[in-house]
Structures are given as structure tokens and as C-alpha cells.
Design a protein around this motif. Sequence first.
Motif, PDB file in Angstrom:
ATOM      1  N   VAL A 111       0.833  -1.176  -0.143  1.00  0.00           N
ATOM      2  CA  VAL A 111       0.008  -0.011  -0.061  1.00  0.00           C
ATOM      3  C   VAL A 111       0.893   1.107  -0.035  1.00  0.00           C
ATOM      4  CG1 VAL A 111      -1.980   1.215   1.200  1.00  0.00           C
ATOM      5  CG2 VAL A 111      -1.880  -1.302   1.400  1.00  0.00           C
ATOM      6  N   VAL A 112       0.691   2.083  -0.682  1.00  0.00           N
ATOM      7  CA  VAL A 112       1.251   3.365  -0.804  1.00  0.00           C
ATOM      8  C   VAL A 112       0.365   4.584  -0.522  1.00  0.00           C
ATOM      9  CG1 VAL A 112       2.401   5.198  -2.436  1.00  0.00           C
ATOM     10  CG2 VAL A 112       3.018   2.695  -2.751  1.00  0.00           C
ATOM     11  N   ILE A 113       0.896   5.195   0.358  1.00  0.00           N
ATOM     12  CA  ILE A 113       0.096   6.235   1.084  1.00  0.00           C
ATOM     13  C   ILE A 113       0.915   7.681   0.582  1.00  0.00           C
ATOM     14  CG2 ILE A 113      -0.652   7.312   3.107  1.00  0.00           C
ATOM     15  CD1 ILE A 113      -1.645   4.714   2.680  1.00  0.00           C
ATOM     16  N   ASP A 114      -0.090   8.416   0.129  1.00  0.00           N
ATOM     17  CA  ASP A 114       0.429   9.927  -0.194  1.00  0.00           C
ATOM     18  C   ASP A 114       0.215  11.191   0.279  1.00  0.00           C
ATOM     19  OD1 ASP A 114       1.556  11.795  -2.295  1.00  0.00           O
ATOM     20  OD2 ASP A 114      -0.407  11.553  -3.421  1.00  0.00           O
ATOM     21  N   PRO A 115       0.785  11.471   1.374  1.00  0.00           N
ATOM     22  CA  PRO A 115       0.534  12.536   2.174  1.00  0.00           C
ATOM     23  C   PRO A 115       0.383  13.907   1.518  1.00  0.00           C
ATOM     24  CG  PRO A 115       2.166  11.208   3.367  1.00  0.00           C
ATOM     25  CD  PRO A 115       2.088  10.873   1.720  1.00  0.00           C
ATOM     26  N   GLY A 116      -0.663  14.720   1.001  1.00  0.00           N
ATOM     27  CA  GLY A 116      -0.652  15.319   0.253  1.00  0.00           C
ATOM     28  C   GLY A 116       0.138  16.809   0.532  1.00  0.00           C
ATOM     29  N   HIS A 117       0.817  17.321  -0.325  1.00  0.00           N
ATOM     30  CA  HIS A 117       1.540  18.490  -0.160  1.00  0.00           C
ATOM     31  C   HIS A 117       2.916  18.216   0.707  1.00  0.00           C
ATOM     32  CE1 HIS A 117      -1.873  20.328  -2.070  1.00  0.00           C
ATOM     33  NE2 HIS A 117      -2.602  20.179  -1.071  1.00  0.00           N
ATOM     34  N   ASN A 118       3.471  19.383   1.251  1.00  0.00           N
ATOM     35  CA  ASN A 118       4.500  19.151   1.987  1.00  0.00           C
ATOM     36  C   ASN A 118       4.898  20.497   2.829  1.00  0.00           C
ATOM     37  OD1 ASN A 118       7.545  19.393   2.664  1.00  0.00           O
ATOM     38  ND2 ASN A 118       8.008  17.699   1.448  1.00  0.00           N
ATOM     39  N   PRO A 119       4.966  20.028   4.259  1.00  0.00           N
ATOM     40  CA  PRO A 119       4.994  21.230   4.806  1.00  0.00           C
ATOM     41  C   PRO A 119       5.958  22.489   4.448  1.00  0.00           C
ATOM     42  CG  PRO A 119       5.118  19.414   6.230  1.00  0.00           C
ATOM     43  CD  PRO A 119       5.253  19.085   4.936  1.00  0.00           C
ATOM     44  N   GLY A 120       7.192  22.012   3.708  1.00  0.00           N
ATOM     45  CA  GLY A 120       8.073  22.942   3.363  1.00  0.00           C
ATOM     46  C   GLY A 120       8.037  23.535   1.777  1.00  0.00           C
ATOM     47  N   ASN A 121       6.762  23.343   1.144  1.00  0.00           N
ATOM     48  CA  ASN A 121       6.552  23.559  -0.152  1.00  0.00           C
ATOM     49  C   ASN A 121       6.482  25.305  -0.150  1.00  0.00           C
ATOM     50  OD1 ASN A 121       6.248  21.205  -1.276  1.00  0.00           O
ATOM     51  ND2 ASN A 121       4.223  21.145  -1.562  1.00  0.00           N
ATOM     52  N   PHE A 122       6.063  25.892   0.687  1.00  0.00           N
ATOM     53  CA  PHE A 122       5.795  27.224   0.558  1.00  0.00           C
ATOM     54  C   PHE A 122       7.208  28.067   0.652  1.00  0.00           C
ATOM     55  CE2 PHE A 122       6.287  27.005   5.241  1.00  0.00           C
ATOM     56  CZ  PHE A 122       6.939  28.324   5.385  1.00  0.00           C
ATOM     57  N   ARG A 123       8.339  27.289   1.136  1.00  0.00           N
ATOM     58  CA  ARG A 123       9.628  28.143   0.865  1.00  0.00           C
ATOM     59  C   ARG A 123      10.434  27.558  -0.392  1.00  0.00           C
ATOM     60  NH1 ARG A 123      10.700  25.285   6.129  1.00  0.00           N
ATOM     61  NH2 ARG A 123      10.507  26.852   7.657  1.00  0.00           N
ATOM     62  N   HIS A 124       9.551  26.792  -1.402  1.00  0.00           N
ATOM     63  CA  HIS A 124      10.162  26.324  -2.589  1.00  0.00           C
ATOM     64  C   HIS A 124       9.170  26.777  -3.699  1.00  0.00           C
ATOM     65  CE1 HIS A 124      13.681  24.456  -0.866  1.00  0.00           C
ATOM     66  NE2 HIS A 124      12.803  24.240   0.217  1.00  0.00           N
ATOM     67  N   THR A 125       8.754  28.161  -3.882  1.00  0.00           N
ATOM     68  CA  THR A 125       7.816  28.341  -4.642  1.00  0.00           C
ATOM     69  C   THR A 125       8.111  27.964  -6.427  1.00  0.00           C
ATOM     70  OG1 THR A 125       8.259  30.726  -4.822  1.00  0.00           O
ATOM     71  CG2 THR A 125       6.307  30.029  -3.300  1.00  0.00           C
ATOM     72  N   ALA A 126       9.610  28.318  -6.500  1.00  0.00           N
ATOM     73  CA  ALA A 126       9.974  28.387  -7.949  1.00  0.00           C
ATOM     74  C   ALA A 126       9.813  26.542  -8.136  1.00  0.00           C
ATOM     75  CB  ALA A 126      11.157  28.805  -8.045  1.00  0.00           C
ATOM     76  N   GLU A 127      10.174  26.004  -7.460  1.00  0.00           N
ATOM     77  CA  GLU A 127      10.269  24.140  -7.636  1.00  0.00           C
ATOM     78  C   GLU A 127       8.912  23.845  -7.934  1.00  0.00           C
ATOM     79  OE1 GLU A 127      14.098  25.084  -5.292  1.00  0.00           O
ATOM     80  OE2 GLU A 127      11.935  25.990  -5.400  1.00  0.00           O
TER      81      GLU A 127
END
Length: 327
Positions: A111-127
Motif C-alpha cells: 500500500v502506498v500512502i501519499d500525504p498531500g503537499h509538503n510542509p516545506g513547499n511554501f519555501r520553494h515556490t519556484a520548484e
Amino acid sequence: MSYAFPDSDPRPPHRPRRGPLTVAVAASVAAALAGWLVWQAVADSGEGGTPGAAPSSQQRPSTGAGASASPAPSDQGTPDESADEDKNDDKATGTTSSAPAATGPLKGKVVVIDPGHNPGNFRHTAEINRLVDIGTNRKACDTTGTSTNSGYTEARFTLDVSRRLRTLLEKQGATVRFTQDGDRAWGPCVDERARIGNKAHADAVVSVHADGSAAGNRGFHVILPGSVKAGIADTRAIVGPSRELGERIAGNFVRATGSAPSNYVGNGTGLVVRRDLGGLNLSTVPKVFIECGNMRDSKDAALLTSGAWRQKAAQGISEGIVSFLRG
């Protein structure tokens, strides 16, 4: 996840199923209806919001395939009134991975669980704003997700529920893999999230989310892949089993949490078909998303910020997966 899209399909009629599977699905649907009726009797449905409309300052397109961010929170979020309960529940359930049980009904299942988003995403807007190919078109790599009005982030919520879910599934003997476990600075992109499940030859993949719709819009819904054959995307082989997985999860989620199906999408079924999400379009194994509730509604937010309720949510999702994999 806001809803202003043309790709939702009306729920198609079920194809006849045979033997134990028919009985299992019937039981799941009956239980879901019973749970919904109980919920209607004992809880305020939160009716009154404009279906599908998010507040203009928070409106964002589809999660997992390019949702615009709510105002950038801290990576830990601002705890809601249930912060103390969060801490106690996290200690009780644990958040680290353990080895799969030696025996159990899900032994040999992945079973693969995919936790949506990432707590650090807002620091990496370009990526995360980089466009990736999802077959039907190109969309943003990932998004920051939404948050409650007091700052409890979707990324924090999804990791917590996913970790609880992992513990429950491993106790059933499953091998559980994550697309991310708060162990990377950002992402992964939606196309990589799909590839992780594909490369694992997963028997089931569940992407965990919470919605960011208008206040008054309440309830959960499970997003199913539509039939897509475009570019690198071909979901035709997984549409049927993914629907079966989604139905099992929806029925068990009602029973475990007492929550009702969404009052703003899905026509009361708790099921929505979409063709615009890269995480579904690029999957070659059975996969669904679950939006556990609406973070922008105060009544739903009170549930989503409760550690005790998140444990129930994990239990409902787990029981749905177990039911699907055991047939």
C-alpha cells in the motif's frame, strides 16, 4: 481543493459484480447510507454555503495538480484549540515507521500512502510551480495546500493522518510506503508521486488531503480517476478497481468518523470523478484521493484539528483499504 472544473462526471451505474464482492459492496453502501442518516439526525449539516465556491482570497484550483496556496503559513502551522490533544495522540500512535507484521490478512500486499503537499513547499515556490506533464496537459509540480483559519496546515494534517494510517495497515501485515514523510524539503511533484506507486507495483494507493472550499461546505469526498487516454496518461485499466477502492473507503469512513458525504460535490454520494489530477492520470495502479473535510468551515475544522477524530479518519481509510484488498 476548490471546485470550479468541468471534468466531474455524474456517478455512472454500477456494473454487476459477482459473489462475495457483490455482498461486500452492498454492505459498504448500506453502511454508508446508515451512517449518513445518523449524521443527519445528530449533527448540523452546515448547509448554506455556495456549493463549489471558495472565498475569493482562498480560492485555489485542484489539489495535487496545481492548487494555489492559501497565505503561506509556518511549516509547523499554528495549533488550533486541540493542540494539547494533538501532542498526546501523536505520542500514543507514534509517527515512525515500523516493520510490517510477520502475519496478517494483508501480508504480501503493498500500500502506498501519499500525504498531500509538503510542509516545506511554501519555501520553494519556484520548484513547486514548475510545470509537469500529466497527460491531458501540463500543471504545477505541487502546491502548498490550504489551512484552517487559525493556521493548522493541510500538509501537517495529511502527514498526521497518513502516519496513523501506516500504523494500522502494518498491523494488518501490509508493506506500507510513503511518497514523502516530511523528510524532504519540498514535493515530490505530482508526476513523481504517481511513479512511486507505479514502481512499487502497489495493490492500492491513497492520497490524503483536506479541502479548502467555502464556509458552509462540509463533509468528505473520495476522488476517483476518470477514463483518460492522452499523451503519457492511460487510466482505462484502473478506473474500475479504483472505483471499488473508493467505494470501500467512503463506506468505512462514514462508519468510523460519523462524517457525512460532501454537501457541495458528489451529489451526496461522497464520490467525485476527475480527469484533471496528475496523481490520478499518471497512475497505473488502483488509486484514489480522499478529501477528509473542509478546513475553511469552522465545524469541519474542529474535527480536522482533533487528534481523536484524525485517528477515526485513519481507521476508516484503513478499513476501506483492507476491505478492498481482501475482496
